[in-house]
Design an enzyme around this catalytic site. Structure first.
Site, short mmCIF file in Angstrom:
data_model
loop_
_atom_site.label_atom_id
_atom_site.label_comp_id
_atom_site.label_asym_id
_atom_site.label_seq_id
_atom_site.Cartn_x
_atom_site.Cartn_y
_atom_site.Cartn_z
N TRP A 276 0.85 -1.20 0.00
CA TRP A 276 0.00 0.00 0.00
C TRP A 276 0.88 1.24 0.00
CZ3 TRP A 276 -1.22 -4.43 2.67
CH2 TRP A 276 -2.40 -5.06 2.26
N HIS B 166 -7.02 1.54 2.97
CA HIS B 166 -8.11 0.60 2.68
C HIS B 166 -9.16 0.71 3.80
CE1 HIS B 166 -5.37 -2.76 4.65
NE2 HIS B 166 -5.39 -1.65 5.36
N ARG C 82 -4.39 6.38 -1.76
CA ARG C 82 -3.08 5.75 -2.00
C ARG C 82 -2.20 6.66 -2.83
NH1 ARG C 82 -4.60 -0.66 -2.96
NH2 ARG C 82 -5.99 -0.73 -1.17
N GLN D 218 -13.96 1.98 -1.34
CA GLN D 218 -14.04 0.53 -1.14
C GLN D 218 -15.25 0.20 -0.27
OE1 GLN D 218 -10.37 -0.79 0.70
NE2 GLN D 218 -9.41 -1.14 -1.28
N VAL E 142 -5.32 -12.11 6.11
CA VAL E 142 -6.18 -13.28 5.85
C VAL E 142 -5.33 -14.51 5.55
CG1 VAL E 142 -8.23 -12.03 5.02
CG2 VAL E 142 -6.42 -12.63 3.41
N ALA F 262 -13.36 -12.06 5.40
CA ALA F 262 -13.40 -10.62 5.15
C ALA F 262 -13.16 -10.39 3.67
CB ALA F 262 -12.32 -9.92 5.97
#
Ligand code: FA5
Length: 333
Positions: free
Chosen positions: A149, A168, A194, A208, A251, A301
């Site tokens: 990022w 995000h 970003r 988002q 994740v 998620a």
């Protein structure tokens, strides 16, 4: 009455001739004296009712023609409009009312879809502590994964904590769980930032929508089922999704998810898949950071790019158009 009327018109004409054309005040006095609502001509018109119908016809004609001629002395239509301007029965001019931006329209539709599946809506700050944007999401300082990022850091003086423009919507997973216990089903729409080079599909400011589900016995099939239902809700029953393995530190396993629908195929001459989101099973470390026992609960998620959905919906081929503020663009939707 005919004679008096003709004399009145003659007198009005003479008087007008003696009024300087630049003297608007004198002209207004003249208009009020002869053509006003209580002016001499209106007063004389009141006597018309006493005339026989033959006289009414003749005098009425002289009356209308004479009045029109006097109005034209003032500039024709302009003179006539002065009377119309105080007509309170004319409908007003409707003020221009804007409408919801196409990205907000998509956001509202997606939120509605998930709310229909029992999700709650959560929100978080756009200026975020690095702790939420990175650390608690299993992205430690100086770890190479932070480079995924490109971050805008905020210069904020004294505090030792890093402050960033959130890159995000994932930090809201942690914020929301500070005062919640599983089971949870959350959806988080929001703006993110970003520091990257812009092109037709990348902006420095975009939107988002994050999803978070935590409960006992949640697995990848639940993730697939929910996202498939959402995409079918958006693009019709023949819409498909596909999962590709991918890496996000928060994740495990992680996926990029592509969507295939008739709309996209038609727009791209048969190209099948469009990447729109990242997703996965919430990492045990992140569950612990939320105060949730990973031996008892699991969760999934996802983070979806709303700008890309808007582009797909409307056939917009350059994301940068959305942020120009240009009316020719916005008025199309
Ligand atoms: C993320 O931002 C992760 N937080 C998503 C996530 C959430 C993964 C939860 C796992 C679990 P990524 O950087 O791939 O992932 O961005 C997600 C989506 O945002 C992309 O698929 C894309 O649709 C959109 N996106 C990313 N960068 C841009 C950009 N510069 N301009 C417009 N849209 C973008």
């Amino acid at each position: 009455m005919k004679k008096e009327l003709l004399q009145l018109f003659e007198q009005a004409r003479e008087e007008f001739k003696n009024t300087a054309s630049s003297d608007t005040k004198a002209q207004e006095q003249w208009r009020s004296l002869y053509l006003g609502r209580k002016g001499k001509i209106s007063e004389m018109a009141k006597h018309m009712k006493d005339l026989s119908s033959a006289e009414k016809k003749e005098i009425g004609k002289i009356f209308n023609e004479g009045k029109k001629e006097l109005e034209q002395l003032l500039g024709g239509e302009v003179g006539a409009q002065k009377e119309v301007a105080i007509d309170m029965t004319i409908p007003g001019v409707a003020p221009a009312i804007g409408h919801v931006h196409p990205i907000t329209q998509v956001m509202d539709t997606v939120v509605e879809l998930f709310v229909g599946m029992g999700f709650d809506v959560a929100e978080g700050p756009e200026v975020e502590l690095s702790k939420y944007n990175f650390d608690l999401l299993n992205i430690p300082k100086d770890h190479p994964s932070r480079d995924m990022w490109d971050t805008f850091y905020v210069n904020h003086g004294s505090s030792s904590e890093d402050v960033v423009m959130r890159t995000h919507t994932s930090p809201v997973q942690l914020r929301a769980m500070e005062d919640k216990e599983p089971p949870v089903r959350l959806i988080v729409p929001g703006r993110v930032f970003r520091n990257e080079a812009t092109d037709a599909s990348h902006e420095t400011n975009f939107y988002q929508i994050e999803g978070l589900v935590i409960d006992k016995g949640i697995g990848v099939p639940d993730l697939v089922g929910v996202l498939q239902a959402a995409m079918k809700g958006l693009y019709g029953d023949d819409t498909e999704i596909r999962l590709r393995p991918s890496f996000f530190p928060f994740v495990e396993p992680g996926f990029e998810i592509d969507v295939s629908c008739k709309l996209w195929e038609a727009k791209t001459n048969g190209k099948k898949w469009l990447e729109i989101l990242g997703a996965g099973m919430v990492h045990p470390t992140v569950l612990k950071n939320m105060g949730v026992d990973p031996n008892e609960y699991t969760g999934f998620a996802f983070g979806m790019g709303l700008d890309r959905l808007m582009m797909l919906n409307h056939g917009v081929d350059d994301i940068r158009l959305s942020y120009t503020g240009g009316l020719p663009f916005v008025r199309q939707f």
